[in-house]
Design a protein around this motif. Structure first.
Motif, short mmCIF file in Angstrom:
data_model
loop_
_atom_site.label_atom_id
_atom_site.label_comp_id
_atom_site.label_asym_id
_atom_site.label_seq_id
_atom_site.Cartn_x
_atom_site.Cartn_y
_atom_site.Cartn_z
N MET A 1 0.84 -1.19 0.00
CA MET A 1 0.00 0.00 0.00
C MET A 1 0.88 1.25 0.00
O MET A 1 1.89 1.30 0.68
CB MET A 1 -0.89 0.00 1.25
N GLU A 2 0.46 2.25 -0.79
CA GLU A 2 1.23 3.49 -0.84
C GLU A 2 1.15 4.22 0.48
O GLU A 2 0.10 4.27 1.11
CB GLU A 2 0.68 4.39 -1.95
N ARG A 3 2.26 4.80 0.88
CA ARG A 3 2.29 5.54 2.15
C ARG A 3 1.90 7.00 1.91
O ARG A 3 2.30 7.60 0.93
CB ARG A 3 3.71 5.46 2.74
N THR A 4 1.10 7.52 2.83
CA THR A 4 0.71 8.93 2.74
C THR A 4 1.93 9.81 3.00
O THR A 4 2.63 9.65 4.01
CB THR A 4 -0.37 9.25 3.80
N LEU A 5 2.21 10.74 2.10
CA LEU A 5 3.31 11.68 2.30
C LEU A 5 2.98 12.62 3.46
O LEU A 5 1.85 13.11 3.56
CB LEU A 5 3.52 12.53 1.04
N GLN A 6 3.97 12.85 4.32
CA GLN A 6 3.78 13.75 5.45
C GLN A 6 4.63 15.00 5.22
O GLN A 6 5.85 14.93 5.20
CB GLN A 6 4.17 13.07 6.75
N ILE A 7 3.94 16.12 5.03
CA ILE A 7 4.62 17.38 4.70
C ILE A 7 4.46 18.35 5.88
O ILE A 7 3.34 18.62 6.32
CB ILE A 7 4.00 18.03 3.44
N GLY A 8 5.58 18.90 6.34
CA GLY A 8 5.53 19.90 7.40
C GLY A 8 5.38 21.29 6.79
O GLY A 8 5.84 21.54 5.67
N ILE A 9 4.72 22.18 7.52
CA ILE A 9 4.62 23.57 7.08
C ILE A 9 4.84 24.48 8.28
O ILE A 9 4.24 24.29 9.33
CB ILE A 9 3.28 23.85 6.35
N THR A 10 5.77 25.42 8.12
CA THR A 10 6.12 26.30 9.23
C THR A 10 6.45 27.68 8.70
O THR A 10 6.50 27.91 7.49
CB THR A 10 7.29 25.72 10.06
N GLY A 11 6.68 28.61 9.61
CA GLY A 11 7.00 29.99 9.26
C GLY A 11 6.88 30.82 10.51
O GLY A 11 6.19 30.43 11.46
N GLY A 12 7.56 31.95 10.54
CA GLY A 12 7.51 32.81 11.72
C GLY A 12 6.13 33.40 11.95
O GLY A 12 5.27 33.36 11.06
N ILE A 13 5.92 33.93 13.14
CA ILE A 13 4.64 34.57 13.46
C ILE A 13 4.34 35.67 12.43
O ILE A 13 5.21 36.45 12.06
CB ILE A 13 4.67 35.16 14.90
N GLY A 14 3.10 35.64 11.90
CA GLY A 14 2.71 36.65 10.91
C GLY A 14 3.12 36.34 9.49
O GLY A 14 2.87 37.13 8.58
N SER A 15 3.73 35.15 9.28
CA SER A 15 4.17 34.81 7.91
C SER A 15 2.99 34.42 7.02
O SER A 15 3.07 34.50 5.80
CB SER A 15 5.18 33.66 7.94
N GLY A 16 1.89 33.98 7.65
CA GLY A 16 0.70 33.60 6.87
C GLY A 16 0.58 32.11 6.64
O GLY A 16 -0.10 31.67 5.73
N LYS A 17 1.24 31.29 7.51
CA LYS A 17 1.18 29.84 7.29
C LYS A 17 -0.24 29.29 7.45
O LYS A 17 -0.63 28.35 6.76
CB LYS A 17 2.17 29.09 8.18
N SER A 18 -1.04 29.89 8.35
CA SER A 18 -2.42 29.42 8.53
C SER A 18 -3.26 29.70 7.29
O SER A 18 -4.10 28.88 6.90
CB SER A 18 -3.07 30.08 9.76
N LEU A 19 -3.01 30.84 6.66
CA LEU A 19 -3.71 31.18 5.41
C LEU A 19 -3.34 30.18 4.32
O LEU A 19 -4.20 29.68 3.59
CB LEU A 19 -3.34 32.61 4.98
N VAL A 20 -2.06 29.87 4.21
CA VAL A 20 -1.58 28.88 3.22
C VAL A 20 -2.25 27.53 3.49
O VAL A 20 -2.70 26.85 2.57
CB VAL A 20 -0.04 28.77 3.26
N CYS A 21 -2.34 27.15 4.76
CA CYS A 21 -2.96 25.87 5.12
C CYS A 21 -4.44 25.84 4.73
O CYS A 21 -4.94 24.81 4.29
CB CYS A 21 -2.82 25.60 6.62
N ARG A 22 -5.12 26.98 4.86
CA ARG A 22 -6.53 27.02 4.47
C ARG A 22 -6.69 26.79 2.97
O ARG A 22 -7.66 26.18 2.52
CB ARG A 22 -7.18 28.36 4.88
N ILE A 23 -5.73 27.28 2.18
CA ILE A 23 -5.78 27.05 0.72
C ILE A 23 -5.61 25.56 0.44
O ILE A 23 -6.35 24.97 -0.37
CB ILE A 23 -4.71 27.89 -0.02
N PHE A 24 -4.65 24.92 1.12
CA PHE A 24 -4.47 23.47 0.95
C PHE A 24 -5.75 22.71 1.37
O PHE A 24 -6.14 21.74 0.71
CB PHE A 24 -3.29 22.97 1.79
N GLN A 25 -6.39 23.17 2.44
CA GLN A 25 -7.63 22.52 2.90
C GLN A 25 -8.73 22.64 1.85
O GLN A 25 -9.53 21.72 1.66
CB GLN A 25 -8.08 23.11 4.24
N CYS A 26 -8.77 23.79 1.16
CA CYS A 26 -9.76 23.98 0.07
C CYS A 26 -9.53 22.98 -1.06
O CYS A 26 -10.45 22.66 -1.81
CB CYS A 26 -9.68 25.40 -0.49
N LEU A 27 -8.29 22.48 -1.17
CA LEU A 27 -7.96 21.46 -2.18
C LEU A 27 -8.22 20.05 -1.66
O LEU A 27 -7.91 19.07 -2.32
CB LEU A 27 -6.48 21.60 -2.59
#
Length: 202
Positions: A1-27
């Motif tokens: 069985m194929e393994r699910t890729l695990q991708i980390g996402i980080t950035g300093g406070i105010g970088s907008g990582k939560s906004l980027v994550c919301r775009i991924f969630q929309c996908l």
């Protein structure tokens, strides 16, 4: 069985990582918000609660069982050793919770783990790739002042000082998303999304 890729996402406070994550969630991509889960586990994980009380005292919790954030923040904010101690208690419990979460999402092509202290906690070592969301310090401070009116510039700079320098994060990154108003955000996310999907198909 194929393994699910695990991708980390980080950035300093105010970088907008939560906004980027919301775009991924929309996908349709699931996102594990390590910071939110950490806050939750500090009141729901019996082992973690007892460890925090033992290390920081019963005043760490209010009478109703909720976390006494003001007390804990004043205890660790200007004391790097105490902050390190708290993180050493919290990060392993978040790690176990994350593994359970991943196990329930094995049918996904990839998942994202969002964490402010991804490199600092060492949790990047168990991930396949890491995305760093980048924006310059002046812009990040401006964003946080607007977003969190209860914080002043000095407090924001103190938080930045406790995080790994952006230059170091960029060196360790596998991918960089620029959220500094020099490039559109959505095309950058779509490009990475297609890349991760294609990796799963290999």
């Amino acid at each position: 069985m194929e393994r699910t890729l695990q991708i980390g996402i980080t950035g300093g406070i105010g970088s907008g990582k939560s906004l980027v994550c919301r775009i991924f969630q929309c996908l349709g991509i699931p996102v594990y918000d390590a910071d939110s889960h950490a806050k939750e586990l500090m009141t729901t994980d019996g082992i973690l609660v007892s460890e925090i009380k033992k290390e920081f005292g019963v005043l760490s919790y209010n009478a109703d069982g909720s976390l006494n954030r003001a007390y804990l923040a004043s205890t660790v904010f200007n004391d790097e050793d105490r902050l390190r101690t708290l993180n050493k208690l919290v990060h392993p419990r978040v790690g176990l919770n994350y593994q359970d979460w991943v196990a329930q999402r094995k049918n996904q092509p990839y998942i994202l783990k969002e964490a402010a202290l991804l490199f600092e906690s060492g949790s990047n070592e168990s991930l396949d790739k890491v995305i760093v969301v980048y924006a310059g310090e002046a812009l990040r401070i401006q964003r946080v002042v607007k977003r969190d009116p209860y914080r002043n510039e000095d407090q924001i700079r103190a938080i930045i000082k406790n995080q790994m320098p952006e230059e170091e994060k960029l060196k360790r990154a596998d991918f960089v998303i620029r959220n500094d108003e020099t490039a559109l955000l959505i095309p950058q996310v779509l490009k990475l999304h297609q890349h991760f999907i294609s990796q799963r198909d290999v």
